[in-house]
Design an enzyme around this catalytic site. Sequence first.
Site, PDB file in Angstrom:
ATOM      1  N   ASP A  11      74.720 -11.401  69.050  1.00 51.95           N
ATOM      2  CA  ASP A  11      73.388 -11.550  68.455  1.00 51.95           C
ATOM      3  C   ASP A  11      72.449 -10.354  68.613  1.00 51.95           C
ATOM      4  OD1 ASP A  11      74.417 -14.030  67.930  1.00 51.95           O
ATOM      5  OD2 ASP A  11      72.752 -15.172  68.799  1.00 51.95           O
ATOM      6  N   ASP A  51      73.292 -14.306  64.550  1.00 52.15           N
ATOM      7  CA  ASP A  51      72.532 -15.545  64.368  1.00 52.15           C
ATOM      8  C   ASP A  51      72.051 -15.559  62.912  1.00 52.15           C
ATOM      9  OD1 ASP A  51      71.792 -17.772  66.043  1.00 52.15           O
ATOM     10  OD2 ASP A  51      69.692 -17.136  65.962  1.00 52.15           O
ATOM     11  N   HIS A  53      70.354 -18.277  60.173  1.00 51.67           N
ATOM     12  CA  HIS A  53      69.833 -19.624  59.938  1.00 51.67           C
ATOM     13  C   HIS A  53      69.303 -19.789  58.515  1.00 51.67           C
ATOM     14  CE1 HIS A  53      70.187 -20.278  64.180  1.00 51.67           C
ATOM     15  NE2 HIS A  53      69.152 -19.556  64.524  1.00 51.67           N
ATOM     16  N   HIS A  57      65.675 -24.864  59.805  1.00 54.50           N
ATOM     17  CA  HIS A  57      66.781 -25.010  60.760  1.00 54.50           C
ATOM     18  C   HIS A  57      66.303 -25.766  61.990  1.00 54.50           C
ATOM     19  CE1 HIS A  57      69.779 -23.689  63.856  1.00 54.50           C
ATOM     20  NE2 HIS A  57      70.575 -24.005  62.856  1.00 54.50           N
ATOM     21  N   HIS A  66      63.393 -17.546  62.982  1.00 55.42           N
ATOM     22  CA  HIS A  66      64.014 -16.255  63.294  1.00 55.42           C
ATOM     23  C   HIS A  66      65.358 -16.194  62.600  1.00 55.42           C
ATOM     24  CE1 HIS A  66      65.709 -19.095  66.190  1.00 55.42           C
ATOM     25  NE2 HIS A  66      66.808 -18.345  66.115  1.00 55.42           N
ATOM     26  N   LYS A  91      76.723 -17.510  62.831  1.00 56.37           N
ATOM     27  CA  LYS A  91      76.600 -18.795  63.512  1.00 56.37           C
ATOM     28  C   LYS A  91      75.209 -19.351  63.296  1.00 56.37           C
ATOM     29  CE  LYS A  91      75.249 -16.930  68.008  1.00 56.37           C
ATOM     30  NZ  LYS A  91      74.011 -17.691  68.083  1.00 56.37           N
ATOM     31  N   CYS A 135      72.307 -17.376  74.254  1.00 51.15           N
ATOM     32  CA  CYS A 135      73.541 -17.265  73.471  1.00 51.15           C
ATOM     33  C   CYS A 135      74.672 -16.567  74.210  1.00 51.15           C
ATOM     34  CB  CYS A 135      73.245 -16.627  72.121  1.00 51.15           C
ATOM     35  SG  CYS A 135      72.286 -17.749  71.077  1.00 51.15           S
TER      36      CYS A 135
HETATM   37  C1  VGL Z   1      69.254 -17.223  70.486  1.00 56.62           C
HETATM   38  C2  VGL Z   1      67.435 -18.612  70.541  1.00 56.62           C
HETATM   39  C3  VGL Z   1      67.676 -19.016  69.243  1.00 56.62           C
HETATM   40  C4  VGL Z   1      70.109 -16.198  71.179  1.00 56.62           C
HETATM   41  C5  VGL Z   1      69.530 -17.625  69.177  1.00 56.62           C
HETATM   42  O1  VGL Z   1      70.794 -15.410  70.484  1.00 56.62           O
HETATM   43  O2  VGL Z   1      70.105 -16.159  72.430  1.00 56.62           O
HETATM   44  N1  VGL Z   1      68.227 -17.733  71.151  1.00 56.62           N
HETATM   45  N2  VGL Z   1      68.733 -18.504  68.581  1.00 56.62           N
HETATM   46 ZN    ZN Z   2      68.793 -18.833  66.516  1.00 58.01          ZN
END
Ligand code: VGL
Ligand code: ZN
Length: 184
Positions: A11, A51, A53, A57, A66, A91, A135
């Site tokens: 991510d 990440d 979305h 979401h 985000h 994802k 994550c």
């Molecule tokens: C994440 C919050 C929401 C991460 C992803 O990559 O850690 N944190 N979506």
């Molecule tokens: Zn996220």
Amino acid sequence: MKNTTALIIVDLNNDFMPGGALGAEGADAVLPVINELAAGDAYGLVVATQDWHPEEHVSFDQWPPHCVAGTPGAELHPHLDDANIDVIIRKGFDAHADSYSGFYNEHGETNGLAELLRARRIEAVDIVGIATDYCVKATAIDAATKAGFRTRVLLNGCRGVGLEPNHIPDAIAAMRAAGVEVVD
Ligand code: VGL
Ligand code: ZN
């Protein structure tokens, strides 16, 4: 002999970088560390998770919006050298299922990462990226337990959010308890 260790880069979306919608402090400092790891010959496969979305979401109940698909914040950081990345796994694309882990969403549905690694005869994974306490933690625990890979987390390639002072140390303890080798 083929190298059976993969690097998993978690991510590095723009929105998790300083100035992004959900920026982690100092997160851009991992970019040169990760670029060097990915460029070396230690890995048989390099995978980046992203990440990704939809506009609405389930995680936006907990976090500001985000990594909305197709927006600049959802892109991987431009200083992440994609010449050495073999595969990108998205994802969190199901509106009703969060997926902190790169492997499986919260309903247990696969993102395809474990199947990819097995098809490439990968036996061990090194994990770096953002965020240590979300994550990275979820991806590492799934790697070591459900997916069954020898798993290390390289902390010099990770940054956390740390909403509370104990969150990052607690995440490290949880990963270790799951059989992950956490390397300083
Ligand atoms: C994440 C919050 C929401 C991460 C992803 O990559 O850690 N944190 N979506
Ligand atoms: Zn996220």
